[in-house]
Design a protein around this motif. Structure first.
Motif, PDB file in Angstrom:
ATOM      1  N   ALA A  54      27.730  13.138  22.860  1.00  0.00           N
ATOM      2  CA  ALA A  54      28.644  12.058  23.230  1.00  0.00           C
ATOM      3  C   ALA A  54      28.834  11.085  22.079  1.00  0.00           C
ATOM      4  O   ALA A  54      29.950  10.599  21.826  1.00  0.00           O
ATOM      5  CB  ALA A  54      28.102  11.330  24.459  1.00  0.00           C
ATOM      6  N   ALA A  55      27.759  10.790  21.370  1.00  0.00           N
ATOM      7  CA  ALA A  55      27.837   9.875  20.226  1.00  0.00           C
ATOM      8  C   ALA A  55      28.752  10.430  19.143  1.00  0.00           C
ATOM      9  O   ALA A  55      29.569   9.705  18.564  1.00  0.00           O
ATOM     10  CB  ALA A  55      26.444   9.623  19.661  1.00  0.00           C
ATOM     11  N   ALA A  56      28.632  11.723  18.877  1.00  0.00           N
ATOM     12  CA  ALA A  56      29.425  12.340  17.813  1.00  0.00           C
ATOM     13  C   ALA A  56      30.917  12.394  18.164  1.00  0.00           C
ATOM     14  O   ALA A  56      31.761  12.428  17.265  1.00  0.00           O
ATOM     15  CB  ALA A  56      28.906  13.746  17.525  1.00  0.00           C
ATOM     16  N   ALA A  57      31.228  12.375  19.454  1.00  0.00           N
ATOM     17  CA  ALA A  57      32.619  12.489  19.892  1.00  0.00           C
ATOM     18  C   ALA A  57      33.308  11.146  20.067  1.00  0.00           C
ATOM     19  O   ALA A  57      34.501  11.107  20.380  1.00  0.00           O
ATOM     20  CB  ALA A  57      32.676  13.278  21.205  1.00  0.00           C
ATOM     21  N   THR A  58      32.578  10.038  19.890  1.00  0.00           N
ATOM     22  CA  THR A  58      33.124   8.712  20.178  1.00  0.00           C
ATOM     23  C   THR A  58      32.776   7.736  19.062  1.00  0.00           C
ATOM     24  O   THR A  58      31.965   8.023  18.188  1.00  0.00           O
ATOM     25  CB  THR A  58      32.563   8.174  21.508  1.00  0.00           C
ATOM     26  OG1 THR A  58      31.121   8.147  21.434  1.00  0.00           O
ATOM     27  CG2 THR A  58      32.993   9.042  22.687  1.00  0.00           C
ATOM     28  N   ALA A  59      33.383   6.546  19.148  1.00  0.00           N
ATOM     29  CA  ALA A  59      33.135   5.525  18.126  1.00  0.00           C
ATOM     30  C   ALA A  59      32.551   4.243  18.686  1.00  0.00           C
ATOM     31  O   ALA A  59      31.839   3.530  17.976  1.00  0.00           O
ATOM     32  CB  ALA A  59      34.437   5.201  17.389  1.00  0.00           C
ATOM     33  N   ARG A  60      32.843   3.913  19.941  1.00  0.00           N
ATOM     34  CA  ARG A  60      32.392   2.626  20.475  1.00  0.00           C
ATOM     35  C   ARG A  60      31.679   2.745  21.824  1.00  0.00           C
ATOM     36  O   ARG A  60      31.012   1.819  22.264  1.00  0.00           O
ATOM     37  CB  ARG A  60      33.576   1.663  20.643  1.00  0.00           C
ATOM     38  CG  ARG A  60      34.617   2.153  21.601  1.00  0.00           C
ATOM     39  CD  ARG A  60      35.489   1.037  22.198  1.00  0.00           C
ATOM     40  NE  ARG A  60      36.288   1.569  23.296  1.00  0.00           N
ATOM     41  CZ  ARG A  60      35.855   1.696  24.540  1.00  0.00           C
ATOM     42  NH1 ARG A  60      34.612   1.339  24.847  1.00  0.00           N
ATOM     43  NH2 ARG A  60      36.627   2.192  25.477  1.00  0.00           N
ATOM     44  N   LEU A  61      31.819   3.871  22.521  1.00  0.00           N
ATOM     45  CA  LEU A  61      31.239   4.043  23.851  1.00  0.00           C
ATOM     46  C   LEU A  61      29.734   3.838  23.805  1.00  0.00           C
ATOM     47  O   LEU A  61      29.039   4.430  22.971  1.00  0.00           O
ATOM     48  CB  LEU A  61      31.548   5.447  24.367  1.00  0.00           C
ATOM     49  CG  LEU A  61      31.300   5.729  25.848  1.00  0.00           C
ATOM     50  CD1 LEU A  61      32.384   5.065  26.703  1.00  0.00           C
ATOM     51  CD2 LEU A  61      31.294   7.240  26.099  1.00  0.00           C
ATOM     52  N   ARG A  62      29.201   2.973  24.680  1.00  0.00           N
ATOM     53  CA  ARG A  62      27.751   2.801  24.743  1.00  0.00           C
ATOM     54  C   ARG A  62      27.129   4.007  25.440  1.00  0.00           C
ATOM     55  O   ARG A  62      27.713   4.578  26.359  1.00  0.00           O
ATOM     56  CB  ARG A  62      27.397   1.501  25.447  1.00  0.00           C
ATOM     57  CG  ARG A  62      27.804   0.279  24.628  1.00  0.00           C
ATOM     58  CD  ARG A  62      27.217  -1.002  25.185  1.00  0.00           C
ATOM     59  NE  ARG A  62      27.619  -1.207  26.560  1.00  0.00           N
ATOM     60  CZ  ARG A  62      26.807  -1.646  27.538  1.00  0.00           C
ATOM     61  NH1 ARG A  62      25.547  -1.918  27.269  1.00  0.00           N
ATOM     62  NH2 ARG A  62      27.259  -1.816  28.760  1.00  0.00           N
ATOM     63  N   LEU A  63      25.927   4.358  25.006  1.00  0.00           N
ATOM     64  CA  LEU A  63      25.284   5.611  25.405  1.00  0.00           C
ATOM     65  C   LEU A  63      23.995   5.298  26.143  1.00  0.00           C
ATOM     66  O   LEU A  63      23.040   4.798  25.553  1.00  0.00           O
ATOM     67  CB  LEU A  63      24.992   6.448  24.152  1.00  0.00           C
ATOM     68  CG  LEU A  63      26.180   6.591  23.181  1.00  0.00           C
ATOM     69  CD1 LEU A  63      25.692   7.046  21.817  1.00  0.00           C
ATOM     70  CD2 LEU A  63      27.220   7.539  23.742  1.00  0.00           C
ATOM     71  N   GLY A  64      23.968   5.586  27.452  1.00  0.00           N
ATOM     72  CA  GLY A  64      22.832   5.165  28.257  1.00  0.00           C
ATOM     73  C   GLY A  64      22.108   6.299  28.942  1.00  0.00           C
ATOM     74  O   GLY A  64      22.692   7.330  29.286  1.00  0.00           O
ATOM     75  N   THR A  65      20.803   6.106  29.134  1.00  0.00           N
ATOM     76  CA  THR A  65      20.037   6.982  30.018  1.00  0.00           C
ATOM     77  C   THR A  65      20.009   6.337  31.388  1.00  0.00           C
ATOM     78  O   THR A  65      19.726   5.151  31.509  1.00  0.00           O
ATOM     79  CB  THR A  65      18.612   7.203  29.505  1.00  0.00           C
ATOM     80  OG1 THR A  65      17.940   5.943  29.380  1.00  0.00           O
ATOM     81  CG2 THR A  65      18.621   7.903  28.164  1.00  0.00           C
ATOM     82  N   GLY A  66      20.298   7.118  32.375  1.00  0.00           N
ATOM     83  CA  GLY A  66      20.341   6.564  33.722  1.00  0.00           C
ATOM     84  C   GLY A  66      20.045   7.643  34.754  1.00  0.00           C
ATOM     85  O   GLY A  66      20.988   8.246  35.230  1.00  0.00           O
ATOM     86  N   ILE A  67      18.772   7.938  34.918  1.00  0.00           N
ATOM     87  CA  ILE A  67      17.618   7.143  34.531  1.00  0.00           C
ATOM     88  C   ILE A  67      16.642   8.027  33.750  1.00  0.00           C
ATOM     89  O   ILE A  67      16.387   9.154  34.146  1.00  0.00           O
ATOM     90  CB  ILE A  67      16.880   6.590  35.777  1.00  0.00           C
ATOM     91  CG1 ILE A  67      17.789   5.726  36.630  1.00  0.00           C
ATOM     92  CG2 ILE A  67      15.613   5.858  35.374  1.00  0.00           C
ATOM     93  CD1 ILE A  67      18.188   4.388  35.986  1.00  0.00           C
ATOM     94  N   LEU A  68      16.078   7.509  32.660  1.00  0.00           N
ATOM     95  CA  LEU A  68      15.030   8.199  31.911  1.00  0.00           C
ATOM     96  C   LEU A  68      13.715   8.072  32.677  1.00  0.00           C
ATOM     97  O   LEU A  68      13.307   6.973  33.045  1.00  0.00           O
ATOM     98  CB  LEU A  68      14.890   7.568  30.535  1.00  0.00           C
ATOM     99  CG  LEU A  68      13.938   8.253  29.559  1.00  0.00           C
ATOM    100  CD1 LEU A  68      14.681   9.330  28.773  1.00  0.00           C
ATOM    101  CD2 LEU A  68      13.338   7.236  28.595  1.00  0.00           C
ATOM    102  N   LEU A  69      13.042   9.186  32.904  1.00  0.00           N
ATOM    103  CA  LEU A  69      11.791   9.178  33.667  1.00  0.00           C
ATOM    104  C   LEU A  69      10.629   8.947  32.702  1.00  0.00           C
ATOM    105  O   LEU A  69       9.991   9.883  32.210  1.00  0.00           O
ATOM    106  CB  LEU A  69      11.647  10.484  34.447  1.00  0.00           C
ATOM    107  CG  LEU A  69      12.756  10.692  35.482  1.00  0.00           C
ATOM    108  CD1 LEU A  69      12.675  12.076  36.106  1.00  0.00           C
ATOM    109  CD2 LEU A  69      12.700   9.612  36.563  1.00  0.00           C
ATOM    110  N   ALA A  70      10.366   7.683  32.449  1.00  0.00           N
ATOM    111  CA  ALA A  70       9.483   7.294  31.346  1.00  0.00           C
ATOM    112  C   ALA A  70       8.052   7.790  31.511  1.00  0.00           C
ATOM    113  O   ALA A  70       7.385   8.094  30.516  1.00  0.00           O
ATOM    114  CB  ALA A  70       9.496   5.772  31.191  1.00  0.00           C
TER     115      ALA A  70
END
Length: 271
Positions: free
Chosen positions: A72-88
């Protein structure tokens, strides 16, 4: 009001890089991806999201969120990238801190870390984590990751002082997901930037308790980000009246012809 989206990214769903690009093109703020490492076939734990306890197919097929968010990061320039939900509690904090810091650096500082404690007993136990200790272990792992991101020489319980680079470009905000209650709000107040209530019901009634927990911890009020909500104009207006500035709407886990019309409806809610 900022509006993001979340979808169960799977091997059968719309490819993440296409979804991310489509979300950014429509002016949406963020993309959050969930985590389930595996689903034991015993199914001892009923799924809490359905009356019959039947688990939706996408839970068995979930992509790793950090790997998927790199696309997702490589395909975009400004979109914020979130984990929802990371199982810590289920993750090694040293390895996970490195992966998140790398993603944040390579994406230009766009990572948001939504964390949770998990509900599937057998999944959690397969990681060597006693179910009753998952909150305490998740807390330790999150605070260890924060030390690794922040400190030139990081130290925390169980690990000798260590170097770990890269550092994130900006400290990734951490938001804790889960139902309102004193235990959860104590976690939010101690080590998180915000609370991510699932769906958004009962937020107004919970705000005084969250504010009290933050005041007791000597800190400012945590942000509130309703998560996996079915966004409507009325609902977003209600959130705004409560002082909420961001929400995350849920998308179906399916192919593009199912996802894009919903994405268009959400985009139409933007100012």
């Amino acid at each position: 009001m900022k509006l993001g989206v979340t979808m169960f990214a799977t091997d059968l769903a719309m490819p993440v890089q296409q979804l991310a690009k489509a979300a950014e093109e429509r002016g949406l703020d963020s993309l959050y991806l969930p985590e389930h490492t595996h689903i034991p076939v015993s199914r001892r734990t009923p799924y809490p999201g359905a009356a019959d306890g039947e688990l939706p197919e996408e839970y068995k097929r979930t992509l790793d969120p950090l790997v998927a968010l790199s696309f997702a990061a490589a395909a975009t320039a400004r979109l914020r990238l979130g984990t929802g939900i990371l199982l810590a509690a289920q993750r090694d904090p040293i390895v996970t801190a490195k992966a998140i810091a790398s993603l944040d650096l390579l994406s230009g500082g766009r990572v948001v870390v939504g964390v949770g404690f998990g509900w599937n007993v057998e999944e959690i136990e397969n990681h060597g984590v006693p179910y009753g200790r998952r909150r305490e272990i998740a807390r330790h792992h999150v605070m260890a990751m924060q030390a690794l991101w922040r400190d030139e020489v990081a130290s925390f319980e169980g690990v000798e002082p260590a170097w770990s680079w890269p550092k994130p470009l900006s400290r990734p905000p951490v938001h804790v997901g889960g139902a309102a209650g004193p235990k959860l709000f104590a976690h939010v107040a101690e080590y998180a930037d915000g609370w991510m209530p699932i769906g958004g019901r009962g937020i107004k009634a919970a705000l005084p308790a969250l504010r009290e927990a933050c005041e007791k911890a000597g800190r400012s009020m945590a942000r509130v980000i309703p998560f996996a909500t079915l966004a409507t104009r009325e609902k977003l207006d209600y959130f705004a009246e409560l002082g909420i500035e961001e929400a995350v709407a849920t998308l179906p886990s399916g192919p593009a012809d199912e996802v894009l019309p919903v994405l268009d409806r959400y985009a139409a809610l933007l100012p």
